[in-house]
Design a protein around this motif. Structure first.
Motif, short mmCIF file in Angstrom:
data_model
loop_
_atom_site.label_atom_id
_atom_site.label_comp_id
_atom_site.label_asym_id
_atom_site.label_seq_id
_atom_site.Cartn_x
_atom_site.Cartn_y
_atom_site.Cartn_z
N GLU A 133 -26.90 42.07 -80.88
CA GLU A 133 -26.10 42.85 -79.92
C GLU A 133 -26.48 42.43 -78.51
OE1 GLU A 133 -26.17 47.05 -80.23
OE2 GLU A 133 -25.39 47.10 -82.28
N ARG A 170 -16.43 42.57 -81.25
CA ARG A 170 -17.17 42.07 -82.41
C ARG A 170 -16.80 40.60 -82.61
NH1 ARG A 170 -15.67 47.29 -82.59
NH2 ARG A 170 -13.55 46.51 -82.51
N ALA A 195 -21.13 43.04 -80.35
CA ALA A 195 -21.81 42.88 -81.63
C ALA A 195 -21.46 41.51 -82.22
CB ALA A 195 -21.40 43.99 -82.59
N ALA A 218 -22.18 38.44 -85.39
CA ALA A 218 -22.73 37.99 -86.66
C ALA A 218 -22.54 36.49 -86.72
CB ALA A 218 -22.05 38.66 -87.84
N ARG A 221 -20.44 46.59 -74.83
CA ARG A 221 -21.38 46.36 -75.93
C ARG A 221 -20.76 45.39 -76.92
NH1 ARG A 221 -23.38 48.92 -80.71
NH2 ARG A 221 -21.93 50.67 -80.61
N TYR A 236 -14.36 41.61 -87.71
CA TYR A 236 -14.69 40.95 -86.44
C TYR A 236 -13.39 40.62 -85.69
CZ TYR A 236 -19.48 41.08 -87.72
OH TYR A 236 -20.74 41.56 -88.05
N LYS A 282 -27.48 38.92 -87.25
CA LYS A 282 -26.65 39.72 -86.36
C LYS A 282 -27.41 39.96 -85.06
CE LYS A 282 -23.95 42.20 -89.86
NZ LYS A 282 -23.47 43.54 -90.33
N ALA A 309 -18.29 45.24 -89.46
CA ALA A 309 -18.73 45.04 -88.09
C ALA A 309 -18.91 46.39 -87.41
CB ALA A 309 -17.72 44.19 -87.34
N ASP A 310 -19.80 46.45 -86.45
CA ASP A 310 -20.14 47.69 -85.76
C ASP A 310 -18.89 48.34 -85.15
OD1 ASP A 310 -21.10 49.72 -84.17
OD2 ASP A 310 -22.62 48.51 -83.17
N ALA A 369 -18.92 49.04 -81.25
CA ALA A 369 -18.99 47.98 -80.25
C ALA A 369 -17.63 47.80 -79.58
CB ALA A 369 -19.42 46.67 -80.91
#
Length: 274
Positions: free
Chosen positions: A142, A179, A151, A153, A149, A199, A140, A172-173, A176
């Motif tokens: 960032e 994603r 993120a 993967a 922001r 995501y 992962k 997922a974050d 963010a």
């Protein structure tokens, strides 16, 4: 042979950012399959820097020759100064070999050609990370891009079975602004995992868009378990967007494309209210 050199830039808009966000220009590169002698491809790829993307996503298979790493880096040129992320594909790891090109159109027999010399993939990886691009090999990351922001993967090549989904699994974050899941080959197990984990979009390559397509019908195969109807372009996968690049290259032993031009894609990501 002619169509395999008809390099094309696709432009796609994806409503995936939070409302009110500035547009984000993402250049998706895949399956370059570069050899030192492909000077026309090198020049075309070098010119993509004029698009001034905000982010580059490279979904693998950059190499098709053991001397191609410096050529690929030179062709990327100023794009290496742009924030970027990447994964590798089977043709970054292993030398291409002469094979029956018609086998590509047959069902996958599960055989992987890993009994050949390795390509200098470590050199490629180290150069890309040295330029500041994030290596998403079962990892992962960032990035901050244009005040957003992001993120990410990613997984190692699913076609070789190198993906380790357990190493990147999990929600997922949620904080963010965007994603993104990234893989070389769009196998359903990978797409399902990224979609289930939340995501917003998934980027992949590998399929060559079918490579040999039937005009008016489309792709006959994807070289993985993704259905041919989604061999290239923008589609949905459950709750996520999925973009599959038809890629820029072919095997150096079968430089053939039919009704499927080699491509890079400029994805313009916009707010969901657009």
């Amino acid at each position: 042979m002619t169509e395999a050199r008809a390099y094309t830039l696709r432009r796609v808009t994806v409503p995936v950012l939070p409302p009110g966000s500035p547009a984000l220009r993402v250049l998706h590169l895949s399956d370059v399959h570069m050899t030192p002698g492909q000077t026309r491809k090198q020049a075309w790829l070098r010119d993509l820097a004029a698009l001034e993307p905000d982010l580059v996503v490279d979904t693998g298979d950059n190499l098709a020759h053991r001397d191609a790493v410096p050529v690929v880096l030179d062709s990327l040129g100023a794009l290496l100064d742009v924030p970027g992320v990447f994964v590798l594909g089977s043709n970054d790891y292993f030398e291409p070999t002469l094979r029956n090109p018609f086998k590509y159109l047959l069902p996958d027999d599960g055989k992987r050609h890993t009994d050949v010399p390795e390509l200098p993939w470590r050199e490629l990886r180290d150069a890309l990370t040295g330029a500041g691009w994030a290596d998403l090999t079962n990892a992962k990351a960032e990035l901050a891009v244009r005040g957003l922001r992001l993120a990410f993967a990613g997984v190692d090549d699913p076609h070789l079975g190198y993906d380790r989904l357990d190493e990147v699994a999990g929600p997922a974050d949620p904080g963010a602004d965007l994603r993104l899941g990234v893989a070389h080959a769009p196998y359903l197990r990978v797409l399902d995992r990224f979609a289930a984990d939340g995501y917003d979009a998934i980027l992949a390559g590998h399929t060559h868009g079918g490579q040999v397509c039937v005009p008016g019908f489309g792709a006959l195969t994807t070289n993985c378990d993704l259905e041919p109807e989604r061999a290239k372009g923008l589609h949905r996968h459950q709750s996520s967007w999925l973009h599959v690049s038809a890629g820029l290259g072919t095997s150096p032993y079968a430089r053939i494309r039919v009704a499927c031009r080699p491509e890079a894609t400029l994805l313009t990501l916009v707010g969901t209210e657009t």
